[in-house]
Write a protein that holds these residues in place. Sequence first.
Motif, short mmCIF file in Angstrom:
data_model
loop_
_atom_site.label_atom_id
_atom_site.label_comp_id
_atom_site.label_asym_id
_atom_site.label_seq_id
_atom_site.Cartn_x
_atom_site.Cartn_y
_atom_site.Cartn_z
N PRO A 191 -28.15 -7.77 26.32
CA PRO A 191 -27.49 -8.26 25.11
C PRO A 191 -26.17 -8.99 25.41
CG PRO A 191 -28.35 -6.07 24.74
CD PRO A 191 -28.52 -6.35 26.20
N ASN A 192 -25.82 -9.95 24.58
CA ASN A 192 -24.63 -10.79 24.79
C ASN A 192 -23.36 -9.98 25.05
OD1 ASN A 192 -26.21 -13.05 24.32
ND2 ASN A 192 -25.64 -13.20 22.16
N SER A 193 -23.21 -8.89 24.33
CA SER A 193 -21.97 -8.10 24.43
C SER A 193 -21.78 -7.47 25.80
CB SER A 193 -21.97 -7.00 23.36
OG SER A 193 -23.09 -6.14 23.54
N LEU A 194 -22.85 -7.38 26.59
CA LEU A 194 -22.78 -6.76 27.92
C LEU A 194 -22.63 -7.79 29.03
CD1 LEU A 194 -25.65 -4.14 27.49
CD2 LEU A 194 -23.21 -3.81 27.07
N HIS A 195 -22.78 -9.06 28.72
CA HIS A 195 -22.83 -10.09 29.75
C HIS A 195 -21.59 -10.15 30.62
CE1 HIS A 195 -26.17 -12.67 27.65
NE2 HIS A 195 -26.60 -11.52 28.12
N ALA A 196 -20.43 -10.18 30.01
CA ALA A 196 -19.19 -10.35 30.77
C ALA A 196 -18.95 -9.16 31.70
CB ALA A 196 -18.01 -10.55 29.84
N GLU A 197 -19.04 -7.96 31.17
CA GLU A 197 -18.80 -6.75 31.98
C GLU A 197 -19.76 -6.68 33.16
OE1 GLU A 197 -18.90 -1.85 31.48
OE2 GLU A 197 -19.18 -3.16 29.73
N GLN A 198 -21.03 -6.95 32.89
CA GLN A 198 -22.03 -6.88 33.97
C GLN A 198 -21.83 -8.00 34.99
OE1 GLN A 198 -25.77 -6.80 31.83
NE2 GLN A 198 -25.54 -4.65 31.27
#
Length: 329
Positions: free
Chosen positions: A73-80
Motif C-alpha cells: 500500500p502507498n502509505s508503506l512505500h517510503a518507509e520500506q
Amino acid sequence: MKVRFGVIGTNWITESFIEAAQQIEEFSLTAVYSRTIEKGEIFAEKYGVEHIFTDLKTMAESDCLDAVYIASPNSLHAEQSILFLNNQKHVLCEKAMASNVREVKKVIAAAKENQVLFMEALKTTLLPNFQTIQNNIHMIGKVRRAFASYCQYSSRYDAYKEGNVLNAFKPEFSNGALMDIGVYCIYPMVVLFGKPNAVTASSYLLETGVDGEGSIIMSYDDMDVVIMYSKITNSYVPSEIQGEGGNILLDQMNTPQKVEIQYRNGQKEDITQPQKAEAMYYEAKEFIDLIQAGKIESSVNSFDVSLTVMEVMEEVRRKTGIIFPADAQ
C-alpha cells in the motif's frame, strides 16, 4: 550479470511485474515477502522462489537479493524503500512512491546517501508509445493545451457501496483516485512539460475521506494541462495534446496502444510504435539497465520528476481537503 530481485507483496500487480520482468535475461527472482508464511509459500512455489520472508528487516539485511520491487500500500512505500536503500538494495517502488512531499524527499536522500538506485515504477513514461509522443511533439507546432483522462471504475467500489471498505478506499493507506489513478495523468505531463506555475483542482470525496474522482488544471506560461481521473466512473474519451499546427491523440493515458497526429490541414499520421503486451517490461528493463550502468536514478522517471509530481498531488489534496494520517507524522 543477473540482478537478484525480491518482491514485497503477492498481489496481481506483483505477478504482472514478474511475468514482464522474466522476459529480461538479467532478471532473477530469488525472494518474496508476505505477511503470512502460507501466502508466501504458495507464491514461492508458483514462481520458483527460493527465499521466503515474513520480516522486512531480515529481508533487507539478507545477501540473497540485490534489488527489491515494492508493491505494498502507498502509505508503506517510503518507509520500506528507505529500509532497503539503507541496506544497499536497489529499489523499484510502485507509484505513488510515497504519501507526501516530505516522504519523497526522505527517500531521495536515502538513495543519494547510500549511492544505490531508486526509481518510481510509473510505466507510462517508459513505453515506446510515450517515447513516440516525445519524438514527434514538435510536429504539431506550439503546444497550447494537453488533456489527459484516466477514469476506471474500481471493482472494489461495489464492495464500498455495500458497506465493505477495502484498502483502495482507506485514507490510512494513502489511497484514492488521485494517488492510484490521477498519478498516471500527472506524471507523463510533468515529463513532457515540467513543473506547472499553478494548480487548481476539484475532487469528490467519499465518506471515508479519500477521493472517488477529481479534475485538475496545471497552468504554464503559455499553455495548460487539463486532467480528469476517477475510480467511480469509466471514461472512453482519448487523451490529446493540442498544438497550433495539429493534435496528438492517444487512445488511453496509462498504457497508450494507438498514437496518431491529426494535422490542422486534415491529414492524419499514425505514429504508433510496436509495444510488448506486458507493458511493465519497459520499467523493469530501464531499472535493470540502470543498475548495470551504476546509476542511482533514471533520466526519465527521475528524482525531480517524482518530487514535482508529488508536489502537484499534495497541492491538489490541500485544495480539495484530502488528508492522510501519514501527513501528521
